[in-house]
Enzyme design. Structure first.
Site, PDB file in Angstrom:
ATOM      1  N   GLY A 294       0.673  -1.301  -0.128  1.00 45.16           N
ATOM      2  CA  GLY A 294       0.164  -0.056   0.101  1.00 45.16           C
ATOM      3  C   GLY A 294       0.920   1.091   0.073  1.00 45.16           C
ATOM      4  O   GLY A 294       1.911   1.363  -0.511  1.00 45.16           O
ATOM      5  N   GLU A 295       0.392   2.205   0.461  1.00 49.51           N
ATOM      6  CA  GLU A 295       0.907   3.553   0.780  1.00 49.51           C
ATOM      7  C   GLU A 295       1.133   4.341  -0.737  1.00 49.51           C
ATOM      8  O   GLU A 295       2.008   5.194  -0.733  1.00 49.51           O
ATOM      9  CB  GLU A 295       2.501   3.282   1.430  1.00 49.51           C
ATOM     10  CG  GLU A 295       2.592   2.963   2.804  1.00 49.51           C
ATOM     11  CD  GLU A 295       3.852   2.552   3.383  1.00 49.51           C
ATOM     12  OE1 GLU A 295       4.862   3.221   2.538  1.00 49.51           O
ATOM     13  OE2 GLU A 295       3.994   1.990   4.420  1.00 49.51           O
TER      14      GLU A 295
END
Length: 342
Positions: free
Chosen positions: A307-308
């Site tokens: 993610g991120e």
């Protein structure tokens, strides 16, 4: 630098999606013509050629330059986390935001590597969404506020936008959104996310099925799906992608959670993601299925599941390479090279 969101209710959001600008046909034609004259065999650069022409069509220039990439990370907390759906406690969201701001996360390194600015937007971390197994995750005002925060975070002069997220429990929300939009139930869409064990996986599936049952009468409207089953950071990513469309800023879509935000827009209006490409396919099992649903082939497949915005940020390099070749290469005429073997 930013422009205020042009909506104050769900109807305004629908109007913003419906009235979004389209690609520049003159730039598309000019870029296509230029691509045909570059010093290479036809289609020798494969997908890079298509990427460059697509990028040119949204920037309004037949020979564009890609500078000022922007990465924006949105952070939100989820009431459904109380169902034991994550391997990590909800406090980790705040801790990771601090890590982003200190420059210590993977996304910081990737943004730096590709010359991107990076912003972090916290979305009421002290007020998690409601538990969607019991009631709607957000009120209409909450949803509008989150999408507005996403809209307002976008730099209208950015060369490309990557949105990322942080929020314990958000793979559960993303799976619920996918199931509501596309059917199939929890078993189809729920994966291990942050690394839950078998018991945690069972809890995630139970939570998603409970949410679908709780809101069964209202899931024919994609924005209601987002309001009832989503999170503030997912809504903010949708708002940011919508703002990028209005500013003609191309978007690189990240992983499973980001794709759930994109899927809401795609479900509201056909073509809502024409300004976007998929940066990668993640190791979250259902991500590839969701990409198929929104009609996007991933640029990269590296087994990422962080993610991120990390996979999409990595794909900035691919897009930069495509644009650099398209705009920087000489044409046959400029290089004095014969363009056919007669």
């Amino acid at each position: 630098m930013t422009t205020p969101a042009p909506f104050s209710d769900l109807d305004g959001i629908r109007a913003a999606i419906a009235n979004a600008p389209v690609a520049d046909s003159a730039a598309l034609a000019g870029a296509t013509e230029r691509n045909a004259m570059l010093t290479k065999p036809p289609a020798a650069l494969g997908q890079l050629e298509d990427l460059a022409v697509w990028y040119a069509s949204w920037r309004g220039e037949a020979r564009p330059v890609l500078d000022t990439p922007q990465v924006v990370i949105f952070a939100g907390n989820h009431g459904v986390a109380a169902q034991g759906v994550s391997a990590f406690p909800i406090e980790v969201t705040v801790q990771m935001v601090a890590n982003f701001r200190a420059g210590g996360a993977a996304i910081n390194q990737l943004a730096n590597a590709f010359g991107a600015t990076m912003d972090v937007v916290e979305l009421e971390l002290d007020r998690p969404t409601e538990d969607f197994t019991q009631t709607a995750a957000m009120s209409e005002a909450d949803l509008v506020a989150a999408m507005s925060a996403g809209w307002n975070a976008v730099n209208p002069k950015a060369g490309v936008l990557v949105t990322g997220e942080m929020g314990i429990g958000n793979t559960t929300s993303a799976a619920a959104i996918a199931a509501a939009l596309y059917g199939g139930g929890a078993e189809t869409w729920v994966g291990r996310g942050s690394g839950v064990d078998d018991e945690g996986l069972a809890r995630k599936r139970a939570a998603v099925d409970a949410g679908l049952a709780c809101h069964a009468g209202a899931l024919d409207d994609p924005l209601e799906v987002l309001r009832r089953l989503g999170g503030r950071e997912i809504a903010a990513m949708a708002g940011a992608m919508l703002a990028a469309r209005h500013h003609r800023v191309p978007v690189i879509i990240d992983g499973f959670i980001c794709t759930s935000a994109a899927a809401v827009l795609a479900s509201v209006a056909e073509g809502a993601l024409d300004h976007a490409v998929a940066g990668h396919v993640s190791a979250e099992g259902a991500h590839s299925m969701m990409l198929e649903k929104i009609g996007k082939a991933p640029l990269l497949s590296l087994g990422l599941r962080l993610g991120e915005g990390s996979g999409a940020a990595l794909a900035i390099g691919v897009l930069k390479g495509a644009v650099a070749c398209h705009s920087g290469m000489a044409t046959f005429a400029e290089a004095g090279v014969s363009d056919s073997d007669a």
